[in-house]
Design a protein around this motif. Structure first.
Motif, PDB file in Angstrom:
ATOM      1  N   PRO A 513       0.847  -1.202   0.000  1.00 18.07           N
ATOM      2  CA  PRO A 513       0.000   0.000   0.000  1.00 18.07           C
ATOM      3  C   PRO A 513       0.876   1.242   0.000  1.00 18.07           C
ATOM      4  CG  PRO A 513       0.048  -1.002   2.177  1.00 18.07           C
ATOM      5  CD  PRO A 513       0.790  -1.933   1.274  1.00 18.07           C
ATOM      6  N   SER A 514       0.370   2.331  -0.554  1.00 21.90           N
ATOM      7  CA  SER A 514       1.123   3.585  -0.567  1.00 21.90           C
ATOM      8  C   SER A 514       1.083   4.220   0.820  1.00 21.90           C
ATOM      9  CB  SER A 514       0.531   4.545  -1.597  1.00 21.90           C
ATOM     10  OG  SER A 514      -0.773   4.940  -1.196  1.00 21.90           O
ATOM     11  N   LYS A 515       1.892   5.247   1.021  1.00 21.86           N
ATOM     12  CA  LYS A 515       1.919   5.936   2.311  1.00 21.86           C
ATOM     13  C   LYS A 515       0.590   6.612   2.602  1.00 21.86           C
ATOM     14  CE  LYS A 515       6.915   6.708   2.333  1.00 21.86           C
ATOM     15  NZ  LYS A 515       8.033   7.692   2.339  1.00 21.86           N
ATOM     16  N   ILE A 516      -0.044   7.149   1.565  1.00 21.37           N
ATOM     17  CA  ILE A 516      -1.367   7.754   1.757  1.00 21.37           C
ATOM     18  C   ILE A 516      -2.373   6.708   2.204  1.00 21.37           C
ATOM     19  CG2 ILE A 516      -3.258   8.971   0.613  1.00 21.37           C
ATOM     20  CD1 ILE A 516      -0.818  10.692   1.083  1.00 21.37           C
ATOM     21  N   HIS A 517      -2.312   5.538   1.568  1.00 21.74           N
ATOM     22  CA  HIS A 517      -3.219   4.460   1.955  1.00 21.74           C
ATOM     23  C   HIS A 517      -2.935   3.995   3.382  1.00 21.74           C
ATOM     24  CE1 HIS A 517      -3.721   3.511  -2.594  1.00 21.74           C
ATOM     25  NE2 HIS A 517      -4.548   4.453  -2.186  1.00 21.74           N
ATOM     26  N   LEU A 518      -1.661   3.970   3.783  1.00 23.21           N
ATOM     27  CA  LEU A 518      -1.336   3.605   5.162  1.00 23.21           C
ATOM     28  C   LEU A 518      -1.972   4.582   6.142  1.00 23.21           C
ATOM     29  CD1 LEU A 518       2.420   2.503   5.301  1.00 23.21           C
ATOM     30  CD2 LEU A 518       0.408   1.115   5.730  1.00 23.21           C
ATOM     31  N   LEU A 519      -1.888   5.877   5.833  1.00 21.81           N
ATOM     32  CA  LEU A 519      -2.493   6.876   6.714  1.00 21.81           C
ATOM     33  C   LEU A 519      -4.002   6.668   6.809  1.00 21.81           C
ATOM     34  CD1 LEU A 519      -0.555  10.121   5.678  1.00 21.81           C
ATOM     35  CD2 LEU A 519      -0.321   8.819   7.800  1.00 21.81           C
ATOM     36  N   ILE A 520      -4.636   6.349   5.683  1.00 17.50           N
ATOM     37  CA  ILE A 520      -6.084   6.116   5.690  1.00 17.50           C
ATOM     38  C   ILE A 520      -6.414   4.888   6.535  1.00 17.50           C
ATOM     39  CG2 ILE A 520      -8.062   5.501   4.256  1.00 17.50           C
ATOM     40  CD1 ILE A 520      -6.765   7.151   2.005  1.00 17.50           C
ATOM     41  N   ILE A 521      -5.655   3.802   6.328  1.00 17.14           N
ATOM     42  CA  ILE A 521      -5.919   2.559   7.063  1.00 17.14           C
ATOM     43  C   ILE A 521      -5.762   2.774   8.564  1.00 17.14           C
ATOM     44  CG2 ILE A 521      -5.062   0.223   7.481  1.00 17.14           C
ATOM     45  CD1 ILE A 521      -4.370   0.090   4.493  1.00 17.14           C
ATOM     46  N   TYR A 522      -4.645   3.410   8.976  1.00 20.22           N
ATOM     47  CA  TYR A 522      -4.437   3.608  10.411  1.00 20.22           C
ATOM     48  C   TYR A 522      -5.385   4.655  10.972  1.00 20.22           C
ATOM     49  CZ  TYR A 522      -0.489   0.475  10.828  1.00 20.22           C
ATOM     50  OH  TYR A 522       0.286  -0.651  10.882  1.00 20.22           O
ATOM     51  N   GLY A 523      -5.842   5.597  10.144  1.00 22.41           N
ATOM     52  CA  GLY A 523      -6.873   6.520  10.602  1.00 22.41           C
ATOM     53  C   GLY A 523      -8.177   5.799  10.910  1.00 22.41           C
ATOM     54  N   ILE A 524      -8.555   4.866  10.038  1.00 22.96           N
ATOM     55  CA  ILE A 524      -9.767   4.072  10.278  1.00 22.96           C
ATOM     56  C   ILE A 524      -9.595   3.199  11.519  1.00 22.96           C
ATOM     57  CG2 ILE A 524     -11.213   2.227   9.326  1.00 22.96           C
ATOM     58  CD1 ILE A 524     -10.597   3.361   6.543  1.00 22.96           C
ATOM     59  N   MET A 525      -8.404   2.596  11.682  1.00 21.82           N
ATOM     60  CA  MET A 525      -8.124   1.783  12.870  1.00 21.82           C
ATOM     61  C   MET A 525      -8.276   2.608  14.144  1.00 21.82           C
ATOM     62  SD  MET A 525      -4.849  -0.629  12.134  1.00 21.82           S
ATOM     63  CE  MET A 525      -4.883  -1.979  10.959  1.00 21.82           C
ATOM     64  N   ALA A 526      -7.648   3.799  14.151  1.00 21.64           N
ATOM     65  CA  ALA A 526      -7.706   4.646  15.341  1.00 21.64           C
ATOM     66  C   ALA A 526      -9.143   5.048  15.661  1.00 21.64           C
ATOM     67  CB  ALA A 526      -6.839   5.890  15.133  1.00 21.64           C
ATOM     68  N   THR A 527      -9.924   5.347  14.624  1.00 20.92           N
ATOM     69  CA  THR A 527     -11.326   5.707  14.837  1.00 20.92           C
ATOM     70  C   THR A 527     -12.099   4.562  15.474  1.00 20.92           C
ATOM     71  OG1 THR A 527     -11.249   7.181  12.911  1.00 20.92           O
ATOM     72  CG2 THR A 527     -13.430   6.522  13.715  1.00 20.92           C
ATOM     73  N   PHE A 528     -11.879   3.345  14.962  1.00 15.77           N
ATOM     74  CA  PHE A 528     -12.560   2.179  15.526  1.00 15.77           C
ATOM     75  C   PHE A 528     -12.168   1.964  16.981  1.00 15.77           C
ATOM     76  CE2 PHE A 528     -11.875  -2.317  16.601  1.00 15.77           C
ATOM     77  CZ  PHE A 528     -13.194  -2.726  16.726  1.00 15.77           C
ATOM     78  N   LEU A 529     -10.877   2.072  17.287  1.00 17.73           N
ATOM     79  CA  LEU A 529     -10.422   1.813  18.657  1.00 17.73           C
ATOM     80  C   LEU A 529     -10.941   2.874  19.616  1.00 17.73           C
ATOM     81  CD1 LEU A 529      -6.753   0.641  17.979  1.00 17.73           C
ATOM     82  CD2 LEU A 529      -8.766  -0.757  18.436  1.00 17.73           C
ATOM     83  N   ILE A 530     -11.022   4.138  19.157  1.00 16.00           N
ATOM     84  CA  ILE A 530     -11.571   5.187  20.023  1.00 16.00           C
ATOM     85  C   ILE A 530     -13.042   4.923  20.313  1.00 16.00           C
ATOM     86  CG2 ILE A 530     -12.178   7.641  20.101  1.00 16.00           C
ATOM     87  CD1 ILE A 530      -9.584   8.178  18.539  1.00 16.00           C
TER      88      ILE A 530
END
Length: 849
Positions: A513-530
């Motif tokens: 995955p690209s760096k932009i896609h990594l940011l999107i994926i981890y953003g979604i992860m962080a949202t779910f965990l919060i």
């Protein structure tokens, strides 16, 4: 206010700011300095201000200091790496790189303990002087030297004089490939080579006391490794040394690959599991010793503090010692800082949280090595720890029901342990999978299964291993039995991991995955965990089910996201000649979206897998998962071996090859893979023609009369001359692929006359002296010639005489060893050529062919 959090976050943003400078926000200290001066001035004059406003100014001042510190330290590090002083060894090597001079004599000091391989020792030498006839050149820089069949021994911090052949690190310059030279530069290694002779060893005498301690610790590690090798044997012995002592370099490529695909590669790194077991063992053993002391001694001991506090304090030296013994890896340092911080909290009777020790560990490591933030091992070890701590902190645990029946208590505890292990494995896999896919192109769902059994076995192995190491110094007989039992445990872990990888869908190799896609994926992860942390259902079971559903859904989303292929239709034909060293590999994308791979490169000993680490990363960077056609010119290792990984891990529709066969191990693996995966093979013959997406492929050689079906005892030159010669034409632009043919086969091709003329020529046999004869070149009359070559031992590829013949032609010359990957894009009339190493070079040539 938690100042550790504020300092860590500010410092982290400072490192990022310094590493990724922009035009509008250059990574200088002016902005932090401005805020420091402004806030300090206001603080000095703000006694009459509101206390909250003063607190706000203090926060700005505090965060600005660490923001500026982070940007300053990372910029200093970047400047040290990028700028080459005149006295650095790199300058000397650049001047002598193309000369055939004898090995040079070097005097330097060992800055790392020797690393031991099978029949090889690796030394890291800080060069002080280069000795040559008539002059001694003072220089600096670290070189990494391999010493085959060493006859002498040396130790950390010794000063040695060696005769060695050096070379600058060379990358495979293709999109998606690992930047090996940058990786070495981050470790201050500027050259590699091998030792011809170590003619002088001067042991270090007057050295700092700390270095002397390290020498003794590293010598102890060597002695322990030798003891393990004496009482055990085979791969299990090497695996035990890797697990207990961090001697990972001794493991075979097969073992490392098996553990990676099984999702348990973290067991090969000395990390939190190892340090936690050692810390608990030391802590409880010390507490036990304190409680069995005579009453008089125990009363004296309590004058210094509580037994629990003293046990925590005295456990810290064991942690530090084991960290030094196993080589000071980042994952080990992180775990040791966390455990030491936890023990200090026990000693100070503070709140025993786990997040603050993790922040402290990260902050300390980045103060020491700010560039570690951009290294895979730092990112993965901290992310995995975050996932485990999240499960321990926020996932509800079932209270154990008090019961007097031992079997019931055992079952309840086993159930709780199993569920906790399952949740932690899921969370660690979920949170690290995007980064593992980014760095290693691998996702391993099998890790959920393997960790459930491998981690308990590893815990037993670590407890017994550390005990047997100590016991061996006192009473060797029982220690030997323990070592052999541990070797059996290593065998179980290896066999179990290998068995799991054979399960369908146990692991996937995926595009990065690209760096932009990594940011999107981890953003979604962080949202779910919060959201999960804020969720407060009445039943803990509901929360656990929500956790499982969210983790599994996120994992499958990640898997789908990473495995989706590239768009199937492109406008033009794209032909890329890959840099695979001394070998051939060419990837073609047709206007209709078909993917063709001609040869795959490879090394003769296959110690370095060109397919896994060069060809596949390029394909993944283009999001290619399917190869519609593989063409093998002939079964030599530098054309064949790189295809083996591709055949195993990509979907391959069809293979074209000549009738040539080989009795080599690589060719037998090739036949086994194609037979097992039922990949159809078509044997081409002279005169064959194929059409794919308006691309015409014509076979010019070899002649069937010269190519028997089974040919196992021919010379290398005969096999070269039986290479597949293929002309690929797209409207008026054509490419001639010649394999490794030499003058004899070139003479036979002259019978095709003007049909042999081609726009682009892949130079025969890497530009060897016996290829590219004048009549052949005059007949082909190329507008561009592509050399897929690199110096191989004492052989010159391309040979100067051959290169001179091309320089006399009216054609442009490109070389993968100098230009990196060479890409030709054509619409059938015009074409452009771009190279990886010269991104600004773009040449457009009109052609009527």
């Amino acid at each position: 206010m938690n100042f550790l959090v504020l300092a860590s976050v500010s410092y982290l943003f400072g490192v990022l700011w310094g590493y990724y400078p922009t035009h509008y926000f250059p990574p200088l200290l002016f902005t932090p300095l401005f805020f420091i001066l402004l806030s300090g001035t206001f603080l000095a004059l703000s006694r009459s201000f509101n206390p909250k406003f003063r607190q706000f100014l203090f926060i700005i001042l505090f965060s600005s200091v660490f923001l500026g510190l982070g940007s300053l330290l990372i910029r200093i590090n970047i400047i040290q790496i990028d700028e080459v002083p005149s006295h650095r060894l790199t300058n000397y090597l650049t001047q002598t790189l193309n000369s055939n001079k004898p090995p040079i004599s070097i005097i330097g000091r060992l800055v790392k303990p020797p690393e031991y391989f099978y029949k090889k020792t690796r030394l890291h030498l800080a060069v002080q002087k280069i000795m040559s006839p008539g002059q001694n050149l003072m220089t600096s820089g670290i070189v990494r030297l391999d010493w085959y069949n060493p006859k002498k021994t040396c130790r950390y911090y010794d000063t040695v004089q060696v005769k060695a052949r050096l070379k600058l690190p060379h990358d495979y310059n293709n999109p998606g490939c690992f930047p090996y030279s940058n990786y070495l530069r981050q470790k201050d290694i500027f050259a590699t080579g091998y030792i011809k002779d170590l003619c002088l060893v001067t042991p270090a005498r007057k050295i700092p006391w700390f270095k002397q301690i390290l020498r003794r610790i590293y010598q102890l590690r060597k002695d322990i490794s030798e003891n393990i090798e004496k009482v055990t044997s085979g791969p299990e012995s090497l695996l035990m040394q890797a697990i207990l002592l961090g001697e990972r370099q001794k493991l075979s490529k097969h073992i490392k690959t098996t553990f990676s695909e099984a999702g348990v590669a973290h067991l090969l790194s000395i990390s939190g599991l190892h340090l936690s077991i050692l810390a608990m063992a030391a802590f409880f053993c010390l507490k036990f010793i304190f409680h069995i002391l005579p009453d008089k001694w125990f009363e004296i001991l309590t004058c210094f503090g509580k037994p629990t506090n003293l046990a925590a304090l005295l456990s810290i030296p064991f942690i530090i010692f084991y960290t030094l013994l196993t080589g000071n890896k980042i994952s080990t340092i992180r775990a040791s800082i966390m455990i030491i911080a936890y023990f200090l909290s026990l000693l100070l009777e503070k709140e025993k949280g786990l997040w603050q020790p993790l922040l402290l560990a990260g902050f300390c490591i980045l103060l020491w090595q700010p560039e570690a933030l951009f290294m895979a091992n730092f990112q993965l070890t901290f992310l995995a720890t975050v996932g485990i701590l999240f499960v321990l902190e926020y996932l509800p645990h079932h209270p154990l029901v008090s019961t007097k029946r031992a079997p019931a208590r055992f079952l309840l505890r086993s159930k709780e342990y199993f569920l906790s292990s399952l949740y932690m494995s899921l969370m660690a896999l979920f949170i690290t999978s995007p980064l593992i896919a980014y760095y290693f192109n691998l996702i391993s769902p099998a890790g959920i299964i393997t960790n459930l059994l491998a981690v308990p076995l590893m815990s037993i192995l670590l407890c017994l291993g550390l005990s047997s190491i100590i016991l061996f110094q006192i009473w060797s007989a029982p220690a030997i039995l323990l070592f052999r039992f541990e070797a059996w445990l290593c065998y179980l872990i290896t066999r179990f991991s290998a068995s799991v990888t054979k399960i369908p869908l146990a692991f996937f190799y995926v595009p990065s995955p690209s760096k932009i896609h990594l940011l999107i994926i981890y953003g979604i992860m962080a949202t779910f965990l919060i959201i999960f942390c804020q969720w407060n259902p009445k039943s803990p079971l509901v929360k656990k089910n929500l956790f499982l559903i969210g983790i599994l859904a996120g994992f499958f989303f990640l898997l789908f996201f990473c495995t989706r292929p590239s768009p199937s239709v492109i406008k033009n034909m794209r032909v890329t000649f890959l840099d695979v060293g001394k070998g051939d590999a060419c990837f073609i994308q047709t206007p209709g979206g078909k993917n063709i791979l001609i040869d795959g490169g490879g090394t003769y000993n296959n110690k370095f897998d060109i397919g896994r680490y060069v060809v596949a990363p390029y394909l993944w960077s283009k999001r290619v998962k399917k190869i519609d056609l593989i063409i093998l010119s002939h079964p030599h290792p530098d054309h064949l071996h790189g295809l083996l990984f591709i055949l195993k891990n990509f979907k391959v529709t069809q293979i074209y090859k000549t009738k040539e066969r080989s009795d080599s191990t690589g060719y037998k693996i090739f036949e086994d893979i194609t037979r097992r995966k039922k990949i159809p093979i078509r044997h081409t013959a002279k005169g064959d023609q194929f059409i794919m997406d308006n691309i015409l492929m014509e076979v010019f050689g070899p002649d069937d009369r010269l190519s028997p079906l089974i040919n196992l005892k021919t010379s290398s030159r005969e096999e070269n001359n039986r290479s597949l010669v293929l002309k690929i034409s797209y409207q008026q632009v054509s490419f001639l692929f010649t394999g490794d043919i030499e003058r004899e086969a070139e003479k036979d091709l002259l019978g095709f006359g003007e049909k042999l003329q081609s726009t682009i020529l892949k130079v025969p046999h890497h530009g060897s002296r016996n290829s590219s004869s004048d009549p052949f070149l005059q007949m082909v009359s190329p507008q561009a010639a592509i050399f897929s070559a690199r110096k191989y031992g004492n052989l010159l590829f391309p040979h100067p005489e051959t290169l001179a013949r091309y320089q006399n032609l009216p054609c442009r010359i490109y070389r993968t060893d100098l230009d990196g990957a060479i890409t030709v894009v054509t619409d059938g009339v015009d074409f452009t050529i771009t190279t990886k190493n010269k991104t600004n070079l773009e040449q457009k040539i009109l052609t009527g062919r």
